[in-house]
Design a protein around this motif. Structure first.
Motif, PDB file in Angstrom:
ATOM      1  N   LEU A   1      -2.570  -6.181  -1.611  1.00  0.00           N
ATOM      2  CA  LEU A   1      -1.418  -6.776  -2.267  1.00  0.00           C
ATOM      3  C   LEU A   1      -1.679  -8.262  -2.493  1.00  0.00           C
ATOM      4  O   LEU A   1      -1.828  -9.011  -1.544  1.00  0.00           O
ATOM      5  CB  LEU A   1      -0.153  -6.578  -1.428  1.00  0.00           C
TER       6      LEU A   1
ATOM      7  N   TYR B   1       6.104  -3.334  -3.941  1.00  0.00           N
ATOM      8  CA  TYR B   1       5.865  -2.488  -2.770  1.00  0.00           C
ATOM      9  C   TYR B   1       7.128  -2.360  -1.912  1.00  0.00           C
ATOM     10  O   TYR B   1       7.511  -1.262  -1.521  1.00  0.00           O
ATOM     11  CB  TYR B   1       4.696  -3.072  -1.962  1.00  0.00           C
TER      12      TYR B   1
ATOM     13  N   ALA C   1       7.124  -4.468   5.927  1.00  0.00           N
ATOM     14  CA  ALA C   1       6.907  -4.935   4.556  1.00  0.00           C
ATOM     15  C   ALA C   1       7.817  -6.119   4.230  1.00  0.00           C
ATOM     16  O   ALA C   1       7.392  -7.063   3.551  1.00  0.00           O
ATOM     17  CB  ALA C   1       7.139  -3.790   3.573  1.00  0.00           C
TER      18      ALA C   1
ATOM     19  N   ALA D   1       0.648   1.810  -3.082  1.00  0.00           N
ATOM     20  CA  ALA D   1       0.853   0.379  -3.324  1.00  0.00           C
ATOM     21  C   ALA D   1       0.687  -0.432  -2.042  1.00  0.00           C
ATOM     22  O   ALA D   1       0.183  -1.556  -2.076  1.00  0.00           O
ATOM     23  CB  ALA D   1       2.241   0.141  -3.919  1.00  0.00           C
ATOM     24  N   GLY D   2       1.109   0.116  -0.912  1.00  0.00           N
ATOM     25  CA  GLY D   2       1.036  -0.617   0.343  1.00  0.00           C
ATOM     26  C   GLY D   2      -0.348  -0.693   0.943  1.00  0.00           C
ATOM     27  O   GLY D   2      -0.691  -1.669   1.601  1.00  0.00           O
TER      28      GLY D   2
ATOM     29  N   THR E   1      -2.125  -7.673   3.294  1.00  0.00           N
ATOM     30  CA  THR E   1      -2.351  -6.250   3.535  1.00  0.00           C
ATOM     31  C   THR E   1      -1.678  -5.856   4.834  1.00  0.00           C
ATOM     32  O   THR E   1      -1.528  -6.675   5.742  1.00  0.00           O
ATOM     33  CB  THR E   1      -3.859  -5.930   3.612  1.00  0.00           C
TER      34      THR E   1
ATOM     35  N   ALA F   1       4.516   4.538  -2.938  1.00  0.00           N
ATOM     36  CA  ALA F   1       4.703   3.383  -2.051  1.00  0.00           C
ATOM     37  C   ALA F   1       3.517   3.224  -1.104  1.00  0.00           C
ATOM     38  O   ALA F   1       3.072   2.100  -0.841  1.00  0.00           O
ATOM     39  CB  ALA F   1       5.998   3.534  -1.258  1.00  0.00           C
ATOM     40  N   THR F   2       3.002   4.327  -0.603  1.00  0.00           N
ATOM     41  CA  THR F   2       1.836   4.258   0.280  1.00  0.00           C
ATOM     42  C   THR F   2       0.619   3.764  -0.473  1.00  0.00           C
ATOM     43  O   THR F   2      -0.150   2.938   0.038  1.00  0.00           O
ATOM     44  CB  THR F   2       1.571   5.635   0.916  1.00  0.00           C
TER      45      THR F   2
ATOM     46  N   ARG G   1       3.247  -7.609  -7.021  1.00  0.00           N
ATOM     47  CA  ARG G   1       3.024  -6.384  -6.265  1.00  0.00           C
ATOM     48  C   ARG G   1       3.654  -6.361  -4.881  1.00  0.00           C
ATOM     49  O   ARG G   1       4.133  -5.314  -4.465  1.00  0.00           O
ATOM     50  CB  ARG G   1       1.529  -6.084  -6.191  1.00  0.00           C
TER      51      ARG G   1
END
Length: 140
Positions: A134, A83, A66, A129-130, A10, A126-127, A79
């Motif tokens: 994860l 991401y 990331a 997913a982020g 995370t 994206a936010t 994932r």
């Protein structure tokens, strides 16, 4: 009953702040483009260009975090990779949008508005997913 916990990747506080900070900037650029489309006041286009520049800075730094998380992750598929790819697509299309907004006056429309919609939606995805957990070791 035994439960196994999977290691998660995370974002840390700075990473999450940069990631979440790009959404309102891209959204502000979209709203500025809509205002420009309705009013023909060139200042709205200038304002959108500056908001996009700030969003690119924020999402670019989040992309670096990331990538570092992906490199450190024991499992590089699933994932975490999705991401990073979403963030990369957001940044690249945001850069194209910035180039589009560098044009003169009405030449920005309609491509700038369409790109702003696409980039804003990508930034939100994206936010999402982020900021969710994860998984790095298997999918449950």
């Amino acid at each position: 009953m035994t439960t196994t916990t999977l290691p998660h990747c995370t974002p840390g506080p700075l990473h999450a702040t940069l990631l979440a900070g790009s959404v309102p900037l891209f959204l502000g650029a979209l709203l500025s483009d809509i205002a420009y489309y309705q009013s023909y006041q060139i200042q709205w286009s200038n304002f959108a260009a500056w908001l996009i520049a700030g969003a690119l800075l924020s999402s670019g730094l989040a992309l670096l975090f990331a990538l570092a998380n992906l490199i450190r992750a024991p499992r590089k598929a699933g994932r975490p990779l999705l991401y990073v790819l979403l963030l990369l697509a957001t940044w690249v299309l945001g850069l194209v949008n910035a180039f589009e907004h560098a044009k003169d006056a009405w030449a920005v429309m309609p491509a700038g508005l369409v790109l702003s919609v696409v980039v804003t939606v990508l930034a939100m995805i994206a936010t999402w997913a982020g900021l969710t957990r994860l998984r790095t070791e298997g999918e449950a």
